[in-house]
Scaffold this motif. Structure first.
Motif, PDB file in Angstrom:
ATOM      1  N   ASP A 179       0.825  -1.209   0.000  1.00  0.00           N
ATOM      2  CA  ASP A 179       0.000   0.000   0.000  1.00  0.00           C
ATOM      3  C   ASP A 179       0.859   1.258   0.000  1.00  0.00           C
ATOM      4  O   ASP A 179       0.582   2.219  -0.730  1.00  0.00           O
ATOM      5  CB  ASP A 179      -0.934  -0.006   1.215  1.00  0.00           C
ATOM      6  CG  ASP A 179      -1.807   1.237   1.256  1.00  0.00           C
ATOM      7  OD1 ASP A 179      -2.638   1.414   0.342  1.00  0.00           O
ATOM      8  OD2 ASP A 179      -1.660   2.045   2.201  1.00  0.00           O
ATOM      9  N   ALA A 180       1.919   1.261   0.803  1.00  0.00           N
ATOM     10  CA  ALA A 180       2.788   2.432   0.867  1.00  0.00           C
ATOM     11  C   ALA A 180       3.500   2.667  -0.461  1.00  0.00           C
ATOM     12  O   ALA A 180       3.655   3.810  -0.910  1.00  0.00           O
ATOM     13  CB  ALA A 180       3.809   2.255   1.993  1.00  0.00           C
ATOM     14  N   ALA A 181       3.944   1.587  -1.099  1.00  0.00           N
ATOM     15  CA  ALA A 181       4.594   1.733  -2.404  1.00  0.00           C
ATOM     16  C   ALA A 181       3.623   2.290  -3.431  1.00  0.00           C
ATOM     17  O   ALA A 181       3.987   3.143  -4.260  1.00  0.00           O
ATOM     18  CB  ALA A 181       5.136   0.375  -2.860  1.00  0.00           C
ATOM     19  N   ARG A 182       2.379   1.843  -3.409  1.00  0.00           N
ATOM     20  CA  ARG A 182       1.381   2.345  -4.356  1.00  0.00           C
ATOM     21  C   ARG A 182       1.120   3.834  -4.141  1.00  0.00           C
ATOM     22  O   ARG A 182       0.920   4.585  -5.108  1.00  0.00           O
ATOM     23  CB  ARG A 182       0.087   1.552  -4.205  1.00  0.00           C
ATOM     24  CG  ARG A 182       0.158   0.139  -4.783  1.00  0.00           C
ATOM     25  CD  ARG A 182      -1.094  -0.657  -4.442  1.00  0.00           C
ATOM     26  NE  ARG A 182      -2.303   0.012  -4.891  1.00  0.00           N
ATOM     27  CZ  ARG A 182      -2.797  -0.078  -6.126  1.00  0.00           C
ATOM     28  NH1 ARG A 182      -2.177  -0.820  -7.044  1.00  0.00           N
ATOM     29  NH2 ARG A 182      -3.903   0.573  -6.463  1.00  0.00           N
ATOM     30  N   GLN A 183       1.120   4.278  -2.898  1.00  0.00           N
ATOM     31  CA  GLN A 183       0.876   5.693  -2.620  1.00  0.00           C
ATOM     32  C   GLN A 183       1.950   6.573  -3.250  1.00  0.00           C
ATOM     33  O   GLN A 183       1.679   7.712  -3.636  1.00  0.00           O
ATOM     34  CB  GLN A 183       0.815   5.921  -1.113  1.00  0.00           C
ATOM     35  CG  GLN A 183      -0.434   5.346  -0.456  1.00  0.00           C
ATOM     36  CD  GLN A 183      -0.481   5.655   1.028  1.00  0.00           C
ATOM     37  OE1 GLN A 183      -0.355   6.808   1.444  1.00  0.00           O
ATOM     38  NE2 GLN A 183      -0.647   4.628   1.839  1.00  0.00           N
ATOM     39  N   THR A 184       3.166   6.054  -3.366  1.00  0.00           N
ATOM     40  CA  THR A 184       4.252   6.814  -3.986  1.00  0.00           C
ATOM     41  C   THR A 184       3.899   7.222  -5.409  1.00  0.00           C
ATOM     42  O   THR A 184       4.313   8.289  -5.893  1.00  0.00           O
ATOM     43  CB  THR A 184       5.540   5.964  -3.997  1.00  0.00           C
ATOM     44  OG1 THR A 184       5.880   5.614  -2.661  1.00  0.00           O
ATOM     45  CG2 THR A 184       6.692   6.725  -4.633  1.00  0.00           C
ATOM     46  N   TYR A 185       3.123   6.405  -6.098  1.00  0.00           N
ATOM     47  CA  TYR A 185       2.773   6.660  -7.495  1.00  0.00           C
ATOM     48  C   TYR A 185       1.350   7.191  -7.654  1.00  0.00           C
ATOM     49  O   TYR A 185       0.838   7.282  -8.785  1.00  0.00           O
ATOM     50  CB  TYR A 185       2.929   5.367  -8.307  1.00  0.00           C
ATOM     51  CG  TYR A 185       4.323   4.804  -8.239  1.00  0.00           C
ATOM     52  CD1 TYR A 185       5.342   5.269  -9.069  1.00  0.00           C
ATOM     53  CD2 TYR A 185       4.646   3.819  -7.298  1.00  0.00           C
ATOM     54  CE1 TYR A 185       6.629   4.767  -8.988  1.00  0.00           C
ATOM     55  CE2 TYR A 185       5.934   3.306  -7.218  1.00  0.00           C
ATOM     56  CZ  TYR A 185       6.911   3.787  -8.052  1.00  0.00           C
ATOM     57  OH  TYR A 185       8.195   3.286  -7.964  1.00  0.00           O
ATOM     58  N   GLY A 186       0.702   7.531  -6.540  1.00  0.00           N
ATOM     59  CA  GLY A 186      -0.643   8.078  -6.612  1.00  0.00           C
ATOM     60  C   GLY A 186      -1.703   7.057  -6.972  1.00  0.00           C
ATOM     61  O   GLY A 186      -2.786   7.418  -7.426  1.00  0.00           O
ATOM     62  N   LEU A 187      -1.405   5.772  -6.744  1.00  0.00           N
ATOM     63  CA  LEU A 187      -2.387   4.728  -7.033  1.00  0.00           C
ATOM     64  C   LEU A 187      -3.417   4.654  -5.906  1.00  0.00           C
ATOM     65  O   LEU A 187      -3.117   4.981  -4.764  1.00  0.00           O
ATOM     66  CB  LEU A 187      -1.677   3.373  -7.176  1.00  0.00           C
ATOM     67  CG  LEU A 187      -0.714   3.270  -8.368  1.00  0.00           C
ATOM     68  CD1 LEU A 187       0.118   1.992  -8.269  1.00  0.00           C
ATOM     69  CD2 LEU A 187      -1.470   3.306  -9.688  1.00  0.00           C
ATOM     70  N   PRO A 188      -4.636   4.227  -6.212  1.00  0.00           N
ATOM     71  CA  PRO A 188      -5.689   4.206  -5.185  1.00  0.00           C
ATOM     72  C   PRO A 188      -5.415   3.194  -4.089  1.00  0.00           C
ATOM     73  O   PRO A 188      -4.702   2.208  -4.298  1.00  0.00           O
ATOM     74  CB  PRO A 188      -6.948   3.823  -5.984  1.00  0.00           C
ATOM     75  CG  PRO A 188      -6.431   3.115  -7.203  1.00  0.00           C
ATOM     76  CD  PRO A 188      -5.127   3.779  -7.530  1.00  0.00           C
TER      77      PRO A 188
END
Length: 232
Positions: A179-188
């Motif tokens: 989840d944290a890695a996805r937030q880096t790229y603005g993913l939901p």
């Protein structure tokens, strides 16, 4: 338990494996490392289990989705709940994945689901976030069913993210959780510990990582740029 994937090496011949799904998989290996990622077929996989140790823990659910030519093929996604072996209960792991003994009592047995997964992996690279968990549990299941571990080429989005975030001294900033890695790229944000949702999340993360790598490298990303590993 920490597990590591071996470095990429020459694939074993199909006849190294017993007849059946493993031999079929070995006869349809993924493309070489020089192949552009845009032409590589991957299969994003996530497992829910009683724990992380393949020596003692058991798979409770599998979710997978193909990633083909830069697209996540949701129409071909699959999720299977798995009935644990007789005498095994889900224990405290249910607080994470919410898969209870009652919910799994009528589910499929892992030996019935495993051939479906191995078939979906034909010619594809296995993709997972913190892949040693999936590789270890699938390998243990294959050893029980077939007496050998499956021949897999594996890309780990956690390892890719580690490389992308490492500074010149090798220090890594921020959490590498999915989840944290996805937030880096603005993913939901998605709810965690659901096999199919986490597989889709890993697939989307990889596409974002590949886009970032293209900018940094100034060229099309090749499979070898993702540091694939070989298992089995």
């Amino acid at each position: 338990m920490r597990a590591r994937l071996p470095v990429l090496r020459r694939s074993r011949r199909p006849d190294h494996y017993p007849p059946g799904p493993l031999r079929d998989l070995a006869a349809a290996p993924p493309p070489p490392g020089s192949t552009p990622v845009s032409q590589v077929e991957l299969l994003a996989l996530d497992l829910e289990a009683t724990g992380l140790d393949p020596r003692t823990d058991h798979v409770l659910a599998l979710g997978w989705v193909p990633v083909v030519r830069g697209r996540v093929l949701l129409a071909e996604a699959e999720e299977h709940r798995v009935r644990p072996p007789a005498g095994v209960d889900v224990g405290s792991s249910a607080t994470l994945h919410h898969l209870t003994d009652d919910a799994l009592s009528g589910a499929e047995a892992l030996p019935d689901v495993l051939p479906l997964l191995l078939g979906a992996l034909h010619g594809r690279v296995l993709l997972a976030h913190h892949a040693p968990v999936e590789v270890g549990l699938v390998g243990a299941a294959a050893m029980t069913s077939y007496g050998a571990r499956p021949p897999l080429t594996v890309v780990d989005t956690l390892a890719v993210e580690h490389r992308l975030r490492a500074d010149v001294h090798g220090e890594v900033w921020g959490s590498l959780r999915l989840d944290a890695a996805r937030q880096t790229y603005g993913l939901p944000r998605y709810a965690a510990h659901h096999a199919l949702t986490d597989a889709i999340a890993a697939a989307e993360l990889l596409l974002a990582q590949v886009a970032e790598l293209e900018v940094r490298l100034g060229r099309e990303v090749l499979l070898r740029d993702l540091s694939p590993k070989r298992s089995g």
